[in-house]
Design a protein around this motif. Structure first.
Motif, PDB file in Angstrom:
ATOM      1  N   THR A  60       6.551  -2.690  -0.359  1.00 56.36           N
ATOM      2  CA  THR A  60       6.167  -2.594  -1.773  1.00 56.36           C
ATOM      3  C   THR A  60       4.697  -2.957  -1.971  1.00 56.36           C
ATOM      4  O   THR A  60       4.052  -2.488  -2.914  1.00 56.36           O
ATOM      5  N   LEU A  61       4.156  -3.800  -1.087  1.00 58.09           N
ATOM      6  CA  LEU A  61       2.745  -4.180  -1.152  1.00 58.09           C
ATOM      7  C   LEU A  61       1.863  -3.250  -0.320  1.00 58.09           C
ATOM      8  O   LEU A  61       0.725  -2.955  -0.698  1.00 58.09           O
ATOM      9  N   LEU A  62       2.402  -2.783   0.804  1.00 57.33           N
ATOM     10  CA  LEU A  62       1.592  -1.990   1.738  1.00 57.33           C
ATOM     11  C   LEU A  62       1.461  -0.527   1.317  1.00 57.33           C
ATOM     12  O   LEU A  62       0.378   0.064   1.465  1.00 57.33           O
ATOM     13  N   LEU A  63       2.526   0.071   0.796  1.00 52.00           N
ATOM     14  CA  LEU A  63       2.482   1.500   0.461  1.00 52.00           C
ATOM     15  C   LEU A  63       1.370   1.853  -0.520  1.00 52.00           C
ATOM     16  O   LEU A  63       0.671   2.861  -0.318  1.00 52.00           O
ATOM     17  N   PRO A  64       1.148   1.067  -1.585  1.00 52.33           N
ATOM     18  CA  PRO A  64       0.013   1.388  -2.467  1.00 52.33           C
ATOM     19  C   PRO A  64      -1.336   1.282  -1.770  1.00 52.33           C
ATOM     20  O   PRO A  64      -2.289   1.984  -2.150  1.00 52.33           O
ATOM     21  N   LYS A  65      -1.426   0.418  -0.759  1.00 50.90           N
ATOM     22  CA  LYS A  65      -2.670   0.303   0.004  1.00 50.90           C
ATOM     23  C   LYS A  65      -2.898   1.540   0.879  1.00 50.90           C
ATOM     24  O   LYS A  65      -4.040   1.972   1.093  1.00 50.90           O
ATOM     25  N   LEU A  66      -1.810   2.109   1.389  1.00 55.85           N
ATOM     26  CA  LEU A  66      -1.910   3.273   2.269  1.00 55.85           C
ATOM     27  C   LEU A  66      -2.134   4.572   1.506  1.00 55.85           C
ATOM     28  O   LEU A  66      -2.739   5.507   2.032  1.00 55.85           O
ATOM     29  N   GLN A  67      -1.653   4.633   0.277  1.00 53.10           N
ATOM     30  CA  GLN A  67      -1.662   5.873  -0.497  1.00 53.10           C
ATOM     31  C   GLN A  67      -3.033   6.561  -0.549  1.00 53.10           C
ATOM     32  O   GLN A  67      -3.111   7.775  -0.309  1.00 53.10           O
ATOM     33  N   PRO A  68      -4.118   5.861  -0.833  1.00 55.63           N
ATOM     34  CA  PRO A  68      -5.425   6.558  -0.911  1.00 55.63           C
ATOM     35  C   PRO A  68      -5.850   7.219   0.390  1.00 55.63           C
ATOM     36  O   PRO A  68      -6.539   8.245   0.372  1.00 55.63           O
ATOM     37  N   TYR A  69      -5.432   6.655   1.535  1.00 58.68           N
ATOM     38  CA  TYR A  69      -5.862   7.194   2.824  1.00 58.68           C
ATOM     39  C   TYR A  69      -5.110   8.465   3.194  1.00 58.68           C
ATOM     40  O   TYR A  69      -5.516   9.170   4.125  1.00 58.68           O
ATOM     41  N   LEU A  70      -4.045   8.780   2.480  1.00 54.80           N
ATOM     42  CA  LEU A  70      -3.334  10.033   2.706  1.00 54.80           C
ATOM     43  C   LEU A  70      -4.167  11.227   2.245  1.00 54.80           C
ATOM     44  O   LEU A  70      -3.873  12.369   2.604  1.00 54.80           O
ATOM     45  N   ASN A 120       0.808 -10.732  12.246  1.00 53.38           N
ATOM     46  CA  ASN A 120       2.108 -11.311  12.598  1.00 53.38           C
ATOM     47  C   ASN A 120       2.286 -12.710  12.019  1.00 53.38           C
ATOM     48  O   ASN A 120       3.399 -13.102  11.651  1.00 53.38           O
ATOM     49  N   ALA A 121       1.196 -13.452  11.949  1.00 52.64           N
ATOM     50  CA  ALA A 121       1.279 -14.840  11.493  1.00 52.64           C
ATOM     51  C   ALA A 121       1.361 -14.958   9.978  1.00 52.64           C
ATOM     52  O   ALA A 121       2.123 -15.774   9.442  1.00 52.64           O
ATOM     53  N   TYR A 122       0.593 -14.145   9.253  1.00 45.03           N
ATOM     54  CA  TYR A 122       0.438 -14.369   7.813  1.00 45.03           C
ATOM     55  C   TYR A 122       1.154 -13.350   6.917  1.00 45.03           C
ATOM     56  O   TYR A 122       1.341 -13.606   5.730  1.00 45.03           O
ATOM     57  N   ASN A 123       1.521 -12.186   7.457  1.00 48.25           N
ATOM     58  CA  ASN A 123       2.313 -11.211   6.694  1.00 48.25           C
ATOM     59  C   ASN A 123       1.710 -10.920   5.314  1.00 48.25           C
ATOM     60  O   ASN A 123       0.550 -10.576   5.202  1.00 48.25           O
ATOM     61  N   THR A 182       2.949  -2.472   9.474  1.00 49.21           N
ATOM     62  CA  THR A 182       4.072  -1.821   8.807  1.00 49.21           C
ATOM     63  C   THR A 182       5.384  -2.557   9.040  1.00 49.21           C
ATOM     64  O   THR A 182       6.351  -2.346   8.300  1.00 49.21           O
ATOM     65  N   THR A 183       5.404  -3.417  10.037  1.00 48.09           N
ATOM     66  CA  THR A 183       6.614  -4.200  10.324  1.00 48.09           C
ATOM     67  C   THR A 183       6.670  -5.481   9.515  1.00 48.09           C
ATOM     68  O   THR A 183       7.724  -5.851   8.977  1.00 48.09           O
ATOM     69  N   TRP A 184       5.528  -6.158   9.376  1.00 45.74           N
ATOM     70  CA  TRP A 184       5.530  -7.510   8.822  1.00 45.74           C
ATOM     71  C   TRP A 184       4.989  -7.619   7.399  1.00 45.74           C
ATOM     72  O   TRP A 184       5.141  -8.663   6.768  1.00 45.74           O
ATOM     73  N   VAL A 185       4.346  -6.581   6.900  1.00 43.02           N
ATOM     74  CA  VAL A 185       3.866  -6.607   5.512  1.00 43.02           C
ATOM     75  C   VAL A 185       4.867  -5.842   4.646  1.00 43.02           C
ATOM     76  O   VAL A 185       5.266  -4.728   5.000  1.00 43.02           O
ATOM     77  N   SER A 186       5.269  -6.420   3.544  1.00 46.52           N
ATOM     78  CA  SER A 186       6.275  -5.810   2.679  1.00 46.52           C
ATOM     79  C   SER A 186       5.847  -4.415   2.245  1.00 46.52           C
ATOM     80  O   SER A 186       4.707  -4.220   1.817  1.00 46.52           O
ATOM     81  N   LEU A 229      -1.762 -11.974   3.481  1.00 47.32           N
ATOM     82  CA  LEU A 229      -3.050 -11.309   3.691  1.00 47.32           C
ATOM     83  C   LEU A 229      -3.305 -10.181   2.699  1.00 47.32           C
ATOM     84  O   LEU A 229      -4.375  -9.574   2.731  1.00 47.32           O
ATOM     85  N   ILE A 230      -2.348  -9.886   1.837  1.00 48.08           N
ATOM     86  CA  ILE A 230      -2.407  -8.653   1.056  1.00 48.08           C
ATOM     87  C   ILE A 230      -3.677  -8.528   0.225  1.00 48.08           C
ATOM     88  O   ILE A 230      -4.222  -7.431   0.074  1.00 48.08           O
ATOM     89  N   ASN A 231      -4.187  -9.619  -0.310  1.00 45.82           N
ATOM     90  CA  ASN A 231      -5.394  -9.553  -1.142  1.00 45.82           C
ATOM     91  C   ASN A 231      -6.658  -9.290  -0.332  1.00 45.82           C
ATOM     92  O   ASN A 231      -7.707  -8.960  -0.903  1.00 45.82           O
TER      93      ASN A 231
END
Length: 330
Positions: free
Chosen positions: A204-214, A158-161, A198-202, A164-166
């Protein structure tokens, strides 16, 4: 009564009085001892309530090997107060989170939460190291440490959104794992952290991170990743979906329709309905606005052009579209 009999009666009465007095004394002593034990028990309970500790079957042992009954208090974010000394709290993070004293670890995690809420700028430079230490606490077998670490993850997200992506990958996999386990109160906390992500991270940045776990081998992790993927896509908006590629999103959702767990399949259906709505809205716009978004005249035609016949049929069934015969005949 004879004089001898009278003397024997007096002796017997005196003996009975002594025995009665002795019994009363013993009874009073027992009552006093029991009262002392009860008082000590109350004192122990009172002391335990003041010490942050653990619940859910984890029982810390005291120095003498005696099993404790401490219960930890999980503090909601809105109830956290500011730290008294920012510098001292900041300097104690590393040692506190690496400590073998689980109570100290929990206390340090709560201080990290306070810093994230009230002084987030002071921890930004150490975000990478902080995530590494946080992941270590998430892996802790003691459920009190694990849940407090999950709550810390929520506050940090919530604080850093996007900042934190890296460092997000190790945190993401642990939250997916914790949300997939059977321990309800840990699972619920992890779900809340994933909602925050999923609310606070963009997207466009989060979806590629989630893709492998599908495609993860663990069906529960796939299901949780599908839910997160589904929840994140709508935040793209129409322009974002066009940029990301609606064809890629439909193909991803279609692959989840046949997944093992109902949770994953339901997330895929929800996502496809969202994409169908977006697609149809795009057709109501001026042609110049949608030329890059959709080239086909209908949702059915578009699905058939992007998917195999069987996958297209599954998608059209999931979205309530009636062109099964055309799909099967293609």
């Amino acid at each position: 009564m004879s004089e001898k009999a009278l003397r024997e009666h007096n002796v017997l009465s005196e003996s009975e009085r002594k025995n009665e007095s002795t019994n009363k004394g013993s009874l009073m002593n027992n009552c006093t001892e029991n009262g002392t034990e009860n008082l000590q028990g109350c004192q122990k309970k009172s002391h335990a309530s003041l010490v942050p500790s653990i619940a859910d079957g984890d029982h810390p042992t005291n120095g003498g090997g005696e099993v404790g009954t401490l219960e930890i208090e999980y503090i909601e974010s809105e109830d956290l107060t500011d730290v008294k000394d920012v510098d001292a709290a900041l300097k104690s993070i590393s040692a506190g989170l690496e400590s073998k004293d689980w109570l100290l670890v929990c206390d340090t995690l709560n201080n990290v939460r306070r810093l994230a809420l009230y002084h987030k700028e002071v921890m930004l430079d150490m975000a990478g190291d902080l995530i590494t230490l946080l992941v270590k606490s998430l892996k802790n077998p003691r459920s009190a440490v694990c849940k407090t670490a999950i709550m810390t993850s929520t506050d940090i997200i919530n604080a850093y959104n996007d900042q934190l992506i890296n460092f997000l990958d190790p945190l993401l996999v642990q939250l997916l794992l914790k949300a997939s386990q059977d321990k309800k109160f840990v699972c619920e906390a992890a779900e809340k952290a994933l909602v925050a992500m999923t609310t606070w991270v963009s997207p466009t940045l989060l979806l590629p991170k989630l893709q492998p776990y599908l495609k993860n081998r663990n069906p529960r992790i796939r299901a949780k990743a599908s839910v997160c993927f589904c929840r994140s896509v709508p935040h793209l908006g129409m322009e974002g979906i066009k940029a990301y590629g609606i064809d890629k999103l439909i193909q991803t959702a279609a692959s989840q329709l046949s997944d093992q767990l109902p949770e994953s399949r339901e997330a895929a259906r929800t996502l496809l309905l969202e994409l169908q709505t977006m697609y149809k809205k795009s057709q109501d716009l001026a042609p110049s606005s949608v030329s890059d978004f959709s080239e086909m005249s209908s949702w059915e035609d578009f699905c058939q052009s992007q998917l195999s016949p069987l996958n297209a049929l599954s998608v059209l069934r999931a979205t309530g579209s009636a062109c099964e015969s055309a799909v099967l005949g293609s």
